[in-house]
Design a protein around this motif. Structure first.
Motif, PDB file in Angstrom:
ATOM      1  N   LEU A   1       0.822  -1.203   0.000  1.00  0.00           N
ATOM      2  CA  LEU A   1       0.000   0.000   0.000  1.00  0.00           C
ATOM      3  C   LEU A   1       0.864   1.264   0.000  1.00  0.00           C
ATOM      4  CD1 LEU A   1      -2.929   0.910   0.122  1.00  0.00           C
ATOM      5  CD2 LEU A   1      -2.741   1.026   2.576  1.00  0.00           C
ATOM      6  N   GLN A   2       1.984   1.206   0.693  1.00  0.00           N
ATOM      7  CA  GLN A   2       2.770   2.433   0.874  1.00  0.00           C
ATOM      8  C   GLN A   2       3.235   3.076  -0.419  1.00  0.00           C
ATOM      9  OE1 GLN A   2       5.027   0.553   4.157  1.00  0.00           O
ATOM     10  NE2 GLN A   2       5.266   2.666   4.834  1.00  0.00           N
ATOM     11  N   PRO A   3       3.834   2.304  -1.331  1.00  0.00           N
ATOM     12  CA  PRO A   3       4.246   2.954  -2.583  1.00  0.00           C
ATOM     13  C   PRO A   3       3.070   3.568  -3.330  1.00  0.00           C
ATOM     14  CG  PRO A   3       5.116   0.723  -2.453  1.00  0.00           C
ATOM     15  CD  PRO A   3       4.212   0.889  -1.287  1.00  0.00           C
TER      16      PRO A   3
ATOM     17  N   LEU B   1       0.292   4.825  -2.020  1.00  0.00           N
ATOM     18  CA  LEU B   1      -0.123   6.071  -1.371  1.00  0.00           C
ATOM     19  C   LEU B   1       0.895   7.177  -1.638  1.00  0.00           C
ATOM     20  CD1 LEU B   1      -1.512   4.884   2.051  1.00  0.00           C
ATOM     21  CD2 LEU B   1      -2.740   5.990   0.215  1.00  0.00           C
ATOM     22  N   ARG B   2       2.187   6.790  -1.613  1.00  0.00           N
ATOM     23  CA  ARG B   2       3.221   7.792  -1.863  1.00  0.00           C
ATOM     24  C   ARG B   2       3.033   8.388  -3.265  1.00  0.00           C
ATOM     25  NH1 ARG B   2       7.807   4.654  -0.970  1.00  0.00           N
ATOM     26  NH2 ARG B   2       7.259   4.608   1.232  1.00  0.00           N
TER      27      ARG B   2
ATOM     28  N   MET C   1       0.064  10.752  -3.287  1.00  0.00           N
ATOM     29  CA  MET C   1       0.374  12.054  -2.680  1.00  0.00           C
ATOM     30  C   MET C   1       1.204  12.900  -3.647  1.00  0.00           C
ATOM     31  SD  MET C   1      -1.009  12.227   0.201  1.00  0.00           S
ATOM     32  CE  MET C   1      -1.961  11.110   1.196  1.00  0.00           C
TER      33      MET C   1
ATOM     34  N   ASP D   1       9.597   9.822   2.823  1.00  0.00           N
ATOM     35  CA  ASP D   1       8.239  10.164   3.245  1.00  0.00           C
ATOM     36  C   ASP D   1       8.198  11.529   3.906  1.00  0.00           C
ATOM     37  OD1 ASP D   1       7.383   7.858   2.236  1.00  0.00           O
ATOM     38  OD2 ASP D   1       7.134   6.801   4.137  1.00  0.00           O
TER      39      ASP D   1
ATOM     40  N   TRP E   1       2.510  12.432   6.479  1.00  0.00           N
ATOM     41  CA  TRP E   1       3.599  11.565   6.951  1.00  0.00           C
ATOM     42  C   TRP E   1       3.030  10.306   7.591  1.00  0.00           C
ATOM     43  CZ3 TRP E   1       6.263   9.638  11.301  1.00  0.00           C
ATOM     44  CH2 TRP E   1       7.564   9.199  11.015  1.00  0.00           C
TER      45      TRP E   1
ATOM     46  N   LEU F   1       1.528   7.695   5.260  1.00  0.00           N
ATOM     47  CA  LEU F   1       2.526   6.895   4.545  1.00  0.00           C
ATOM     48  C   LEU F   1       3.204   5.864   5.451  1.00  0.00           C
ATOM     49  CD1 LEU F   1       4.153   9.666   2.343  1.00  0.00           C
ATOM     50  CD2 LEU F   1       2.478   7.967   1.685  1.00  0.00           C
ATOM     51  N   ARG F   2       2.835   5.812   6.714  1.00  0.00           N
ATOM     52  CA  ARG F   2       3.468   4.852   7.647  1.00  0.00           C
ATOM     53  C   ARG F   2       2.875   3.456   7.484  1.00  0.00           C
ATOM     54  NH1 ARG F   2       7.484   5.477   8.013  1.00  0.00           N
ATOM     55  NH2 ARG F   2       7.155   6.839   6.246  1.00  0.00           N
TER      56      ARG F   2
ATOM     57  N   ASP G   1      -0.262  -3.913   4.880  1.00  0.00           N
ATOM     58  CA  ASP G   1      -0.301  -4.865   3.773  1.00  0.00           C
ATOM     59  C   ASP G   1      -0.866  -6.205   4.201  1.00  0.00           C
ATOM     60  OD1 ASP G   1       0.771  -3.041   2.092  1.00  0.00           O
ATOM     61  OD2 ASP G   1       2.835  -3.721   2.341  1.00  0.00           O
TER      62      ASP G   1
END
Lengths: 967, 114
Positions: free
Chosen positions: A573-575, A577-578, A581, A703, B18, B21-22, B108
């Motif tokens: 998920l993180q990439p 969302l990055r 943004m 981030d 921030w 993105l955690r 995830d």
């Protein structure tokens, strides 16, 4: 009653009937059949009422505005062509209903079957009656969807599901093509009205869009009418119950394609492209279908390919396009519907009474079922084109057309020969159907001992067979007038044709004789080897349209997407969302890039030091929450609350009391819900492994940069906007009209419940959905095992209670917060009063339904805090789901109420009412709307509370049970 | 005043982004809350700042719009507050359910391989 109203009734009746049937009980089989049969019969009667008007060449119209600005209206239009097709839909529909009543076993759901059948008839009627080409496409697609459901009626059968899906994919795609074509046609004709489109033929044929529109149109028609190369879905749709095959796949739905071809032949027709494509594909399908049909071993498979072949014949006639050919096409549509529906019914009877449809197993059934055999013989003869039957007449006309029409090309010259070849095979497979199944030595090893069906099962087939005979012997007396009316509605004037049986010895007759002789020869020479051979003609049986379709589907919906996922996707998920943004920041930057105003700095108002200090704290809270959220969740929650409170105060400071009230109330609920949720999160280990790895550090740095860019960008944007003078006309309008038109002095509330009431309605729906989703998700919730134990506090309390004299377990919890809990109990009515106050003042002062609803929900929340879950649940007298439903309904009905007075949806009315003791109360309908909002909010929020709070109870029960079991 | 509020919005948004993105679900939920404060204030600020302007109209008088606060951003923010509350509640429950199913609070559904 005006005939226009009857037209609307004709359209609506099957849909209403379908709904009624769908709501009947499964056990009410007779009633279901009675309703369905009555609806079909009544529709047919209604159609006949229009006959006097139509017989003079008139057209019945009925117009209802729907989306007038887009030119899309519910225009109903009944002419001779639609009349004939409509009579087939309702008449054969009636017979199929009776047939299906005996065909379906008692285990099957009658309401589902008959409601679908009626919906299908409704969609067909809608398509036939559409006087607007866009609504026509809508009904067209509706038939595809209902057909999907009907083919897959036996949903446990894999073949039925596959067949249904294939039919939907092919015909649905065709429908989209048709829509594309209709949009182009509408663009060229400058109207979606069918009459105008029909008159715009010359214009369209000159237009550069003609060819693309024609090709898309033909794809639409060919997919629906199972023309090569889209024919393969029809044999696969034979896994449907036989009444469905008889109705949809022989008499009605597959005729829609040819109906539309006939309907639009004055628009598209008359060009070389039309002739070559339509006549070419038609003849090809005629021969291909006839040849394949001969080699099928499945009774229904044979009939399916025979249908394809006959549809090819009709298509070829329309492609030829002369007036007499159009007459022949319409005539053959009717004849084919009669004999093919009857044959499908006969095949269904054979299947029903013997347990198999395999031609190789069946033999000599005439001895066991003589009546059925006679009926099948008549219909087969009609299919083969034997004299004195209806099929013969239209086939003669077809032969006449192929031999008479000449453009001088090679294709044109070969046409009569191809027609004879197709007909010969048609004779051969008719013979195979009849002789192999009904004659010869009776077969022994059938799954069931064959016998005649109940009389009412074969009567519908009998009626159709008799009609074949009557039409074949007295054509001019029976169908003559209707055919003339239909032909005139398409062609404008009637061409020279004769419906007599005997025209003397001429070319068509000779062609017929040759075809019959060759057909008998083919059957006599090859029927043994066909029975022993594979299911399909030599060589060709290896080529399957369905297989190509499967390959395309697998590649398109499975292999290609998976490859793209591997190349472009990520499971993390993180990439994502990055990227989101960064894209957002980039889009904003792109929008303002290069505008000079971004650097202009007009004077701003003086900074109030208290405001600045306040936000020093607020900003600090935000950063601290971000800092602590990983290891110290509770601390982070406190800081989050701090930032929320400062936001709230800012709203008050900056003259937005409504926002402040709402924000404060929501803040309370959110915080408590999050607190309740904290219990179920895993204990955070002090150190997450790999936290100091280079990659993890780099990720955090990146981030941080992204976050700072986003924050700085938003800050800059808002600063620039705030220091730019405003010139908002829309707000001025709302301010000036809030009282005079909305009847309220709180402009924000008036906007929400009156001016923009529909948006608020949508928002309510969102809240309701969230409430239900929360409830549904938590019903099956199983927390992680590690949180399924007593918390540290509970263990300490229990240990203390156990150790102390005269105390029982739970005493400490009970005494905990004794005084506050009493106060909280007593606060309950006070909070209710506050909620009522917020609700009633909403229209004129800060407050409103939403704030009141949350306030009332907080009253319940307080009880959860004051006592334990068991105590609250014992005393809870509120049924949240009902509150949600009532709230939505109240608001919707208030909105619809304005229809009664002839105003558009959600027009508000306002006045003040004097209530004793309370005083002047704004009694706008908006207040009622707000009541709906209030009810819904209470329901949704309380539902969430109950769902989350109940978890602890459930787990303590589970724990007690486990402990009791182990002791 | 404007500079203070702009900086405040910036801080809220930066903290929110921030956190969003955690990798831990609780961080994301707190981040979403902060982000919603920032965005609500941002929308609100589009109506320009007015200190001590009356939000309520007098009855039946001619209205000079320049004396009042801008109601449209306020109405929008009111909607936004409701929707962000709904999102937070939904996300909280999804978080709990996901954690129950997967046994971890990583977004995830499984711990990241290093």
């Amino acid at each position: 009653m005006a005939t226009e109203t009857l037209l609307l009734l004709l359209l609506v009746l099957p849909f209403v009937g379908g709904l009624v049937v769908a709501m009947m009980r499964r056990s009410a089989r007779r009633a279901v059949v009675a309703v369905a049969a009555c609806v079909m019969a009544a529709s047919a009667m209604l159609l006949l009422v229009f006959w006097p008007q139509l017989s003079d060449g008139g057209v019945v119209h009925d117009h209802h505005a729907w989306l007038p600005r887009q030119g899309i209206n519910l225009t109903l239009r009944l002419d001779g062509l639609a009349f004939i097709f409509g009579l087939m839909v309702t008449g054969i529909g009636f017979l199929v209903v009776i047939y299906a009543r005996y065909y379906l076993s008692s285990k099957e759901s009658m309401p589902r079957f008959f409601s679908l059948l009626l919906l299908f008839a409704g969609a067909m009627n809608g398509m036939l009656l559409s006087g607007n080409i866009i609504t026509l496409v809508i009904f067209w697609e509706m038939t595809s969807i209902v057909s999907f459901l009907l083919i897959g009626f036996w949903r446990t059968n894999g073949a039925a599901r596959d067949g249904a899906r294939m039919a939907l994919t092919v015909t649905g795609t065709g429908g989209l093509c048709l829509l594309g074509s209709m949009l182009m046609v509408g663009y060229v004709a400058d109207s979606y009205d069918l009459e105008k489109v029909l008159a715009a033929g010359p214009q369209l044929r000159e237009h550069p869009l003609y060819l693309p529109a024609l090709i898309l149109f033909l794809i639409g028609c060919f997919t629906k009418s199972a023309q090569f190369p889209f024919h393969f879905w029809l044999p696969n749709a034979m896994s449907a119950p036989t009444p469905v095959s008889a109705y949809l796949h022989s008499a009605t739905m597959v005729k829609m394609g040819v109906f539309l071809l006939i309907r639009f032949s004055p628009v598209f027709g008359g060009t070389a492209e039309w002739f070559n494509i339509v006549a070419g594909i038609g003849l090809l399908t005629l021969i291909l279908g006839a040849v394949v049909a001969l080699f099928r071993h499945d009774l229904k498979g044979l009939l399916a390919y025979s249908t394809i072949s006959h549809l090819g014949l009709i298509t070829a006639l329309i492609g030829i396009g002369s007036p007499a050919a159009i007459v022949a096409a319409i005539f053959h549509v009717m004849n084919h519907a009669l004999f093919k529906a009857s044959l499908f019914m006969a095949a269904g009877i054979v299947d029903h009474e013997t347990g198999t449809r395999d031609i190789r197993k069946l033999s000599g059934l005439a001895r066991a079922m003589p009546v059925t055999a006679t009926l099948a013989a008549i219909s087969c003869a009609a299919m083969a084109g034997v004299p004195l039957l209806n099929g013969f007449l239209s086939k003669e006309m077809f032969f006449a057309e192929t031999s008479e029409w000449h453009r001088g090309t090679l294709f044109d010259d070969s046409m009569p020969y191809l027609a004879v070849v197709g007909s010969a095979f048609s004779v051969a497979y008719s013979l195979r159907f009849l002789i192999s199944v009904f004659f010869g030595t009776p077969s022994q090893d059938l799954p069931k001992a064959p016998h005649e069906p109940t009389p009412w099962m074969r009567r519908p087939a009998g009626i159709l067979a008799i009609l074949c005979l009557v039409v074949g012997i007295f054509p001019a007396l029976t169908v003559g007038p209707a055919l003339a009316v239909a032909a005139r509605s398409v062609l404008g004037e009637l061409p020279e044709y004769s419906l007599a049986i005997w025209h003397g010895i001429n070319v068509p007759l000779i062609m017929s004789v040759i075809a019959i002789a060759v057909g008998i020869a083919i059957y006599g020479l090859f029927h043994r080897s066909i029975t022993l051979g594979p299911e399909g003609p030599p060589v060709l049986w290896r080529v399957r349209g369905a297989r190509a379709y499967d390959a395309v589907m697998v590649a398109g919906t499975w292999r290609f997407p998976r490859r793209m996922m591997r190349m472009l996707g990520t499971p993390h998920l993180q990439p994502q969302l990055r990227l989101l943004m960064l894209l957002g920041a980039g889009a904003a930057a792109w929008a303002v890039w290069g505008t000079e105003r971004i650097w202009l700095g007009p004077p701003e108002s003086a900074v109030d030091p208290i405001f600045a200090i306040m936000w020093l704290v607020g900003g600090g809270c935000a950063i601290a929450a971000a800092w602590k959220a990983k290891y110290h969740r509770f601390t982070a929650l406190v800081f989050l609350g701090g930032a929320g409170i400062i936001t709230c105060i800012s709203f008050v400071w900056l003259s937005a009391p409504d926002l402040a009230v709402t924000q404060l109330l929501v803040e309370i609920v959110t915080t408590v819900l999050l607190l309740l949720g904290l219990r179920w999160l895993p204990r955070r280990r002090q150190e997450v492994p790999g936290e100091h790895h280079f990659k993890a550090k780099l990720r955090r740095r990146v981030d941080l940069v992204v976050a700072v860019i986003c924050g700085a960008g938003v800050a800059l944007l808002s600063y620039v906007v705030m220091t730019t003078p405003s010139g908002n006309v829309a707000s001025d309008w709302f301010l000036q009209h809030a009282y005079s038109e909305g009847g309220g002095t709180n402009v924000v509330n008036v906007i929400l419940v009156d001016f923009r009431g529909f948006d608020t309605f949508g928002e309510m729906a969102v809240l309701a959905i969230v409430g239900l989703t929360v409830f549904a998700l938590l019903r099956r919730f199983r927390p992680a095992i590690e949180s399924n134990e007593l918390t540290a506090q509970q263990r300490i309390q229990n240990a203390y209670d156990d150790a102390a004299d005269g105390r029982e377990r739970g005493d400490t919890v009970r005494d905990y917060l004794m005084v506050p809990s009493v106060i909280m109990h007593w606060m309950f009515p006070v909070v209710i009063l506050l909620a009522a106050e917020l609700f009633f003042r909403g229209h004129d002062l800060p407050g409103g339904g939403f704030a009141a609803g949350v306030a009332l929900a907080i009253a319940f929340l307080l009880q959860y805090l004051a006592a334990d879950v068991t105590w609250v649940e014992d005393r809870l007298r509120i049924l949240p789901v009902r509150w949600i439903g009532t709230g939505l309904l109240v608001s919707a009905f208030v909105g619809m109420g304005s229809w009664l007075f002839g105003y558009p949806f959600m027009t508000a009315h306002s006045q003040y009412v004097h209530v004793p003791l309370v005083g002047e109360v704004p009694a706008a309908t908006a207040l009622l709307f707000d009541l709906g909002v209030f009810l819904l909010v209470v329901g949704a929020v309380v539902l969430m509370q109950i769902a989350i709070a109940h978890q602890s109870l459930r787990w303590s029960r589970a724990r007690d049970k486990a402990a009791g079991g182990s002791e | 005043m404007e500079i203070v509020l702009a900086l405040a919005i910036g801080t809220l948004v930066a903290s929110g982004v921030w956190l969003v993105l955690r990798p831990r679900t609780f961080q994301v939920i707190v981040g979403l809350c902060l982000l919603s404060y920032g965005v609500n204030l941002f929308i609100f600020s589009m109506g320009r700042l007015r200190v001590a302007a009356p939000p309520i109209l007098p009855k039946g008088e001619t209205i000079d719009p320049s004396l009042y606060t801008d109601p449209i951003p306020q109405a929008l923010v009111l909607t936004a507050i409701v929707i962000s509350f709904a999102t937070t509640a939904l996300f909280l429950v999804v978080l709990l359910a996901a954690q129950g199913f997967t046994g971890t609070d990583h977004i995830d559904g499984k711990e990241r391989d290093q």
